[in-house]
Each structure stands twice: as structure tokens, then as C-alpha cells.
Design a protein around this motif. Structure first.
Motif, PDB file in Angstrom:
ATOM      1  N   PHE A 114      35.243  34.519  37.722  1.00  0.00           N
ATOM      2  CA  PHE A 114      35.669  34.904  39.064  1.00  0.00           C
ATOM      3  C   PHE A 114      34.436  35.278  39.883  1.00  0.00           C
ATOM      4  O   PHE A 114      33.618  36.089  39.461  1.00  0.00           O
ATOM      5  CB  PHE A 114      36.641  36.081  39.004  1.00  0.00           C
ATOM      6  N   ASN A 213      31.739  41.126  42.284  1.00  0.00           N
ATOM      7  CA  ASN A 213      32.152  39.918  41.565  1.00  0.00           C
ATOM      8  C   ASN A 213      31.120  39.577  40.495  1.00  0.00           C
ATOM      9  O   ASN A 213      30.275  40.415  40.153  1.00  0.00           O
ATOM     10  CB  ASN A 213      32.343  38.772  42.559  1.00  0.00           C
ATOM     11  N   SER A 250      41.245  39.446  38.060  1.00  0.00           N
ATOM     12  CA  SER A 250      42.034  38.766  37.028  1.00  0.00           C
ATOM     13  C   SER A 250      43.515  39.134  37.067  1.00  0.00           C
ATOM     14  O   SER A 250      44.292  38.632  36.247  1.00  0.00           O
ATOM     15  CB  SER A 250      41.464  39.088  35.636  1.00  0.00           C
ATOM     16  N   GLN A 255      46.795  36.290  42.843  1.00  0.00           N
ATOM     17  CA  GLN A 255      46.217  34.957  42.674  1.00  0.00           C
ATOM     18  C   GLN A 255      47.131  33.824  43.145  1.00  0.00           C
ATOM     19  O   GLN A 255      48.347  33.983  43.235  1.00  0.00           O
ATOM     20  CB  GLN A 255      45.912  34.718  41.192  1.00  0.00           C
ATOM     21  N   GLN A 274      38.015  35.613  45.963  1.00  0.00           N
ATOM     22  CA  GLN A 274      37.192  35.104  44.879  1.00  0.00           C
ATOM     23  C   GLN A 274      37.895  33.872  44.321  1.00  0.00           C
ATOM     24  O   GLN A 274      39.071  33.641  44.602  1.00  0.00           O
ATOM     25  CB  GLN A 274      37.009  36.149  43.777  1.00  0.00           C
ATOM     26  N   TYR A 276      37.919  30.850  40.744  1.00  0.00           N
ATOM     27  CA  TYR A 276      37.592  30.578  39.345  1.00  0.00           C
ATOM     28  C   TYR A 276      37.958  29.132  39.073  1.00  0.00           C
ATOM     29  O   TYR A 276      39.122  28.746  39.205  1.00  0.00           O
ATOM     30  CB  TYR A 276      38.411  31.522  38.459  1.00  0.00           C
TER      31      TYR A 276
END
Length: 299
Positions: A114, A213, A250, A255, A274, A276
Motif C-alpha cells: 500500500f 504509507n 489494509s 477499499q 493509497q 496496491y
């Protein structure tokens, strides 16, 4: 049947030209019937799209069979583009970075963490436009995270503890980690560690955003009588707090996960998110092209 919506408010008066569907309660919307080439030419359409971006933080489109020149032209509607000192740019389109993952990809070019792009800069990017050129049949999704929501949902005591804290962000400790020592030091000379607030304010929406981050190495003003009794309060005390904050990305409730197809595009606000890139597709090939838009100094 798709349940699409229409934007009102910041957009021009009258029905919206952009149909969209939110993808989660927290972040992300998919746009329908929009061609980014048209957005380059039509000011009203761009105003609507930007308003949606500020609200949903990442926008997704399918079937954008556009040229690299059109990709760059669209991204430049938001601002000037920037090169990447390690990944480099397309020689004919400065600011357009080729993120090609195949059997010859350098091992250090990982993305499965991330991160908020280039927070090691004094002025990290405002946002990015990422287009899929080639993707595996299965795998290679990308996850984005609403870091304004991550801050808003922190417990009160955590917000109090991090109020006023600042942190360092490093390219040397990340992209430079696999370089020979001399090259790594030269990279740091070109891009000294940047210092940013742990909680930044979005310059357009006023939202408070948790702004640490994978590029963040440590707090720079944690070692004070307010926080430190003995050495263990500083190390590992400060590191434990930083790891706790970084881990907020996370949380699934913050998300959205996007499954790529050829000519799909994602546009995101790098100030408040952010992302991933899930690397679950080896040895399949994944090829993406990204235009990064220059930003301002976080405050």
C-alpha cells in the motif's frame, strides 16, 4: 440492470452528461458512456469528471482505446506531468511511465505494498491516470483506499496523539534499497527525504487525510517530553505507532478493488488515496501506462 446516477452540484446546471455507479460505500465509481478524448476537448465534461473524482477519489472507465498522446493530453487537463527518476518515461511522451511486468522485469520494481505515489517528493503528485495495455486473464487487480475515511475512523485518542506530528518519506529506502551504495546515495542527493504532516488537509475539499504509507520511514518530532518517558517509548514506541497508522490502509471497509481489462482506465486523487497492485499473476504479463500529475506541498 445497471443503477446509474447523475451528478448535480458542482457540475453545470441541467442533466449531467456523465452516468456513473458507485462501487463501494467508501470509495470508487465506474463511469459509463464517456470517452476521455472528448473530455480533453469539452470543458463542461471535464468539470463534471473532476467533481466526481473529488467525491469518489478514484474513477474507472472501460473501453478507452485511445493513443498515448490522448492519454497524456487528458492527464494534462489536471496539470503538468512529471517523470519518474527510476522507472523513466516513454521517450515520445514525457510524463507517461510504462509499468511493464514480464519475465525481464527488474526485481526491485515491486508494487504490492500500500502506497501513495511519490510521497518522497516535496510536492507529491496530485493524481494519476493509469491505462491497461495488456493484462492477465486472471489476476493483476489493483486496490485503492480512502485515506480520508481511514483518518475519520481513527479512535479519538489516536487522533489526539498524532495531531501535529510530521514524518519523513524516502526514495532511498525504497527504490534505492537494491542499488549499489554509491548509486543509492546519489539518488538521495537528487531527492532528499521529504517531510510531510502525518495528517494532511486536502487543498480542494478540506478533508483531513491520514498521510503515511510505504515510503514513510519515521516521525521527525515524536521525541518530546509529551511522548517520551524512557528510550523504549521512542524506539519502538514511535515505530509501533507509525506501523499502526500505515496498517489502516489494509482495512477492507476503506477499499475498492478493480479488475482490469485491456483499455480500462483508472483516474485517482493521489492526495487522498493509497493503492496496491496485486502481483498474483506470475508468469503472465501485465502492461500498464501511467501519467502522473504534479501536485502541491502537503499542509
Amino acid at each position: 440492470m445497471t443503477n446509474t446516477s447523475e451528478l448535480t452540484g458542482p457540475a453545470p446546471a441541467g442533466p449531467s452528461a456523465i452516468k456513473f455507479e458507485p462501487l463501494t460505500r467508501s470509495i470508487g465509481a465506474e463511469l459509463f458512456g464517456v470517452n476521455l478524448g472528448d473530455v480533453v476537448r469539452e470543458d463542461a465534461l471535464f468539470v463534471e469528471l473532476k467533481a466526481l473524482l473529488l467525491e469518489y477519489k478514484v474513477l474507472f472507465l472501460r473501453d478507452q482505446d485511445i493513443s498515448r498522446a490522448a492519454h497524456v493530453a487528458f492527464a494534462r487537463r489536471f496539470g503538468e506531468l512529471e517523470d519518474h527518476p527510476v522507472a523513466g518515461s516513454d521517450p515520445e511522451h514525457p510524463g507517461l511511465v510504462r509499468i511493464y511486468k514480464d519475465l525481464d522485469s527488474p526485481a526491485e520494481h515491486y508494487e504490492n505494498a500500500f502506497h501513495c505515489d511519490a510521497t518522497w517528493r516535496e510536492k507529491p503528485p496530485m493524481g494519476c491516470v493509469l491505462r491497461c495495455v495488456e493484462t492477465p486473464e486472471v489476476g493483476g487487480d489493483t486496490i485503492w483506499v480512502n485515506m480520508a475515511e481511514a483518518y475519520a475512523k481513527l479512535p479519538h485518542h489516536a487522533k489526539t496523539q498524532i495531531d501535529g506530528l510530521r514524518a519523513r518519506h524516502s526514495i532511498e529506502a525504497t527504490f534505492g534499497a537494491e542499488m549499489p551504495m554509491d548509486e543509492r546515495h546519489q539518488l538521495k542527493e537528487r531527492f532528499p527525504d521529504a517531510e510531510h504532516p502525518v495528517v494532511r488537509t486536502h487543498p480542494e475539499t478540506g478533508e483531513k487525510i491520514l498521510f503515511v504509507n510505504g515510503f514513510t520511514t519515521h516521525f521527525v518530532n515524536f521525541h518530546t517530553p509529551k511522548n517520551i518517558r524512557y528510550g523504549i517509548d521512542y524506539a519502538p514506541g514511535g515505530s509501533n505507532l507509525l506501523n499502526y497508522l500505515i496498517a489502516q490502509a489494509s482495512v477492507p471497509e476503506y477499499q475498492v478493488r478493480w479488475r482490469w481489462a485491456k483499455n480500462s482506465v483508472a483516474i485517482w486523487d493521489n492526495r487522498s488515496t493509497q493503492h496496491y497492485a496485486v502481483q498474483d499473476y506470475w508468469p503472465a504479463v501485465r502492461k500498464m501506462e501511467r501519467a502522473g500529475i504534479m501536485g502541491d506541498r502537503p499542509f
